[in-house]
Motif scaffolding. Structure first.
Motif, PDB file in Angstrom:
ATOM      1  N   HIS A 160      33.604  43.468  27.723  1.00  0.00           N
ATOM      2  CA  HIS A 160      33.859  44.101  29.017  1.00  0.00           C
ATOM      3  C   HIS A 160      33.717  45.624  28.946  1.00  0.00           C
ATOM      4  N   THR A 161      32.938  46.077  27.964  1.00  0.00           N
ATOM      5  CA  THR A 161      32.710  47.505  27.758  1.00  0.00           C
ATOM      6  C   THR A 161      31.276  47.864  28.139  1.00  0.00           C
ATOM      7  N   ASP A 162      31.123  48.865  28.989  1.00  0.00           N
ATOM      8  CA  ASP A 162      29.783  49.332  29.366  1.00  0.00           C
ATOM      9  C   ASP A 162      29.216  50.296  28.334  1.00  0.00           C
ATOM     10  N   TYR A 163      30.072  51.174  27.817  1.00  0.00           N
ATOM     11  CA  TYR A 163      29.623  52.202  26.873  1.00  0.00           C
ATOM     12  C   TYR A 163      30.510  52.149  25.629  1.00  0.00           C
ATOM     13  N   LEU A 164      29.926  51.706  24.518  1.00  0.00           N
ATOM     14  CA  LEU A 164      30.670  51.631  23.260  1.00  0.00           C
ATOM     15  C   LEU A 164      30.305  52.804  22.367  1.00  0.00           C
ATOM     16  N   PHE A 165      31.319  53.432  21.794  1.00  0.00           N
ATOM     17  CA  PHE A 165      31.141  54.522  20.835  1.00  0.00           C
ATOM     18  C   PHE A 165      31.866  54.155  19.543  1.00  0.00           C
ATOM     19  N   PHE A 166      31.318  54.583  18.426  1.00  0.00           N
ATOM     20  CA  PHE A 166      32.034  54.477  17.158  1.00  0.00           C
ATOM     21  C   PHE A 166      31.477  55.520  16.201  1.00  0.00           C
ATOM     22  N   SER A 167      32.212  55.772  15.124  1.00  0.00           N
ATOM     23  CA  SER A 167      31.846  56.802  14.150  1.00  0.00           C
ATOM     24  C   SER A 167      31.525  56.164  12.809  1.00  0.00           C
ATOM     25  N   THR A 168      30.572  56.734  12.102  1.00  0.00           N
ATOM     26  CA  THR A 168      30.241  56.262  10.768  1.00  0.00           C
ATOM     27  C   THR A 168      29.612  57.385   9.964  1.00  0.00           C
ATOM     28  N   GLU A 169      29.813  57.340   8.665  1.00  0.00           N
ATOM     29  CA  GLU A 169      29.240  58.335   7.765  1.00  0.00           C
ATOM     30  C   GLU A 169      28.015  57.803   7.033  1.00  0.00           C
ATOM     31  N   GLU A 170      27.598  56.568   7.321  1.00  0.00           N
ATOM     32  CA  GLU A 170      26.516  55.963   6.552  1.00  0.00           C
ATOM     33  C   GLU A 170      25.135  56.472   6.932  1.00  0.00           C
ATOM     34  N   GLY A 171      25.015  57.139   8.070  1.00  0.00           N
ATOM     35  CA  GLY A 171      23.711  57.629   8.481  1.00  0.00           C
ATOM     36  C   GLY A 171      22.911  56.560   9.214  1.00  0.00           C
ATOM     37  N   ASP A 172      21.704  56.929   9.616  1.00  0.00           N
ATOM     38  CA  ASP A 172      20.826  56.043  10.379  1.00  0.00           C
ATOM     39  C   ASP A 172      20.113  55.098   9.416  1.00  0.00           C
ATOM     40  N   THR A 173      20.659  53.898   9.242  1.00  0.00           N
ATOM     41  CA  THR A 173      20.102  52.918   8.318  1.00  0.00           C
ATOM     42  C   THR A 173      19.685  51.663   9.091  1.00  0.00           C
ATOM     43  N   PRO A 174      18.811  50.837   8.509  1.00  0.00           N
ATOM     44  CA  PRO A 174      18.471  49.568   9.163  1.00  0.00           C
ATOM     45  C   PRO A 174      19.690  48.691   9.406  1.00  0.00           C
ATOM     46  N   GLN A 175      20.639  48.732   8.477  1.00  0.00           N
ATOM     47  CA  GLN A 175      21.840  47.927   8.625  1.00  0.00           C
ATOM     48  C   GLN A 175      22.671  48.390   9.831  1.00  0.00           C
ATOM     49  N   LEU A 176      22.777  49.721   9.982  1.00  0.00           N
ATOM     50  CA  LEU A 176      23.505  50.259  11.129  1.00  0.00           C
ATOM     51  C   LEU A 176      22.826  49.838  12.431  1.00  0.00           C
ATOM     52  N   ARG A 177      21.526  49.965  12.491  1.00  0.00           N
ATOM     53  CA  ARG A 177      20.801  49.611  13.709  1.00  0.00           C
ATOM     54  C   ARG A 177      20.983  48.137  14.057  1.00  0.00           C
ATOM     55  N   GLN A 178      20.994  47.287  13.055  1.00  0.00           N
ATOM     56  CA  GLN A 178      21.186  45.868  13.316  1.00  0.00           C
ATOM     57  C   GLN A 178      22.570  45.603  13.900  1.00  0.00           C
ATOM     58  N   ALA A 193      26.417  55.452  18.108  1.00  0.00           N
ATOM     59  CA  ALA A 193      27.032  55.740  16.805  1.00  0.00           C
ATOM     60  C   ALA A 193      27.053  57.243  16.603  1.00  0.00           C
ATOM     61  N   MET A 194      28.225  57.784  16.352  1.00  0.00           N
ATOM     62  CA  MET A 194      28.371  59.213  16.070  1.00  0.00           C
ATOM     63  C   MET A 194      28.309  59.389  14.558  1.00  0.00           C
ATOM     64  N   LEU A 195      27.312  60.141  14.097  1.00  0.00           N
ATOM     65  CA  LEU A 195      26.973  60.207  12.674  1.00  0.00           C
ATOM     66  C   LEU A 195      27.395  61.512  12.017  1.00  0.00           C
ATOM     67  N   GLY A 196      28.342  62.225  12.590  1.00  0.00           N
ATOM     68  CA  GLY A 196      28.810  63.469  11.988  1.00  0.00           C
ATOM     69  C   GLY A 196      27.711  64.508  11.925  1.00  0.00           C
ATOM     70  N   SER A 197      27.482  65.050  10.744  1.00  0.00           N
ATOM     71  CA  SER A 197      26.491  66.114  10.572  1.00  0.00           C
ATOM     72  C   SER A 197      25.056  65.634  10.795  1.00  0.00           C
ATOM     73  N   GLN A 198      24.865  64.313  10.893  1.00  0.00           N
ATOM     74  CA  GLN A 198      23.527  63.767  11.125  1.00  0.00           C
ATOM     75  C   GLN A 198      23.260  63.485  12.602  1.00  0.00           C
ATOM     76  N   GLY A 199      24.176  63.885  13.465  1.00  0.00           N
ATOM     77  CA  GLY A 199      23.952  63.736  14.890  1.00  0.00           C
ATOM     78  C   GLY A 199      24.461  62.419  15.438  1.00  0.00           C
ATOM     79  N   SER A 200      23.681  61.784  16.296  1.00  0.00           N
ATOM     80  CA  SER A 200      24.104  60.533  16.913  1.00  0.00           C
ATOM     81  C   SER A 200      22.891  59.652  17.173  1.00  0.00           C
ATOM     82  N   LEU A 201      23.176  58.372  17.403  1.00  0.00           N
ATOM     83  CA  LEU A 201      22.127  57.379  17.627  1.00  0.00           C
ATOM     84  C   LEU A 201      22.614  56.433  18.706  1.00  0.00           C
ATOM     85  N   CYS A 202      21.763  56.188  19.711  1.00  0.00           N
ATOM     86  CA  CYS A 202      22.156  55.326  20.820  1.00  0.00           C
ATOM     87  C   CYS A 202      21.162  54.177  20.990  1.00  0.00           C
ATOM     88  N   TRP A 203      21.673  52.976  21.203  1.00  0.00           N
ATOM     89  CA  TRP A 203      20.882  51.786  21.509  1.00  0.00           C
ATOM     90  C   TRP A 203      21.095  51.446  22.976  1.00  0.00           C
TER      91      TRP A 203
END
Length: 264
Positions: A160-178, A193-203
């Protein structure tokens, strides 16, 4: 644009700072304050105790221009996190939920939130299980899963969430994208996904959108940076800006928060 922030609040008590010092905060509270800083309207809906910390938090948030008309006061303690500063690092100790332990949105709270363009809660907010009620009223929802999007409280809110956010330090990896794709299949329109010093990634359900950072001239304190990003992102979307513009505003808002001590 009006942002409704619901659920958790907290007083951070620094036992070894100036002989003991308390700061108001908590994810949704921070987001409501940051939304006002960006020129949007905001309201915080939650509960505090009838102790001095509750009065301090209510007054501090109201002074920032946030609507606290649905902030209830109940007999008991306001939520407190014990914090120590050691060599410039923040060490979190015991957390006492106080009156938040049994918190739920009332029918009157839900009526009030219908005036908001989006309602946001975090992992400690207690109301993720009521997101279905919000969506049934046509209210867009956002959830911050912090660094534990797999937590049961986040998973309950996910459908029931339209916009999901979460934080991770692992960076932009295939596993994260999956994982982000899998989260998106559960319900969210956007998974960020908020990636700290590596910015962010949105699906967005069709593809991934990476965004970098806005350089910080002097990093003072990271407290509240993630909350700042979320507030900036949601305010931009509420104002009709593009996804890339929302990610950029999130990054800029986070960088502003990095430049001073404390959340706000």
């Amino acid at each position: 644009m009006k942002l409704g922030a619901v659920g958790s609040n907290c007083v951070d008590y620094y036992e070894n700072l100036e002989g003991g010092k308390a700061f108001p905060g908590g994810g949704p509270v921070n987001m409501a304050v940051y939304a006002r800083r960006l020129g949007a309207q905001s309201a915080y809906v939650g509960v505090v105790g009838d102790d001095p910390y509750g009065a301090m938090l209510r007054n501090a948030v109201a002074q920032k221009g946030v609507d606290v008309s649905r902030l209830r006061t109940l007999p008991g303690k306001t939520a407190v996190t014990q914090v120590r500063m050691e060599q410039g690092q923040r060490l979190l100790g015991d957390y006492d939920e106080g009156v938040l332990a049994q918190y739920r949105l009332t029918p009157e709270d839900l009526d009030f939130l219908e005036s908001c363009d989006v309602v946001v809660c975090d992992l400690w907010g207690k109301v993720g299980g009521q997101f279905g009620e919000l969506q049934a009223r046509g209210i867009p929802t956002a959830f911050d899963g912090a660094d534990r999007p797999w937590d049961p409280d986040c998973q309950i809110a996910l459908p029931h969430t339209d916009y999901l956010f979460f934080s991770t330090e692992e960076g932009d990896t295939p596993q994260l994208r999956q994982r982000m794709v899998e989260y998106g299949k559960r319900g969210p329109r956007l998974v960020t996904a908020m990636l700290g010093s590596q910015g962010s990634l949105c699906w967005d359900g069709n593809g991934f959108h990476p965004w970098g950072i806005v350089p910080c001239p002097e990093l003072v304190d990271s407290l509240g940076a993630g909350d700042s990003y979320i507030a900036g992102f949601l305010v931009a979307l509420g104002e009709g800006k593009t996804l890339e513009q929302a990610m950029e505003q999130g990054a800029r808002t986070a960088t502003e928060t990095l430049g001073y001590f404390g959340a706000w």
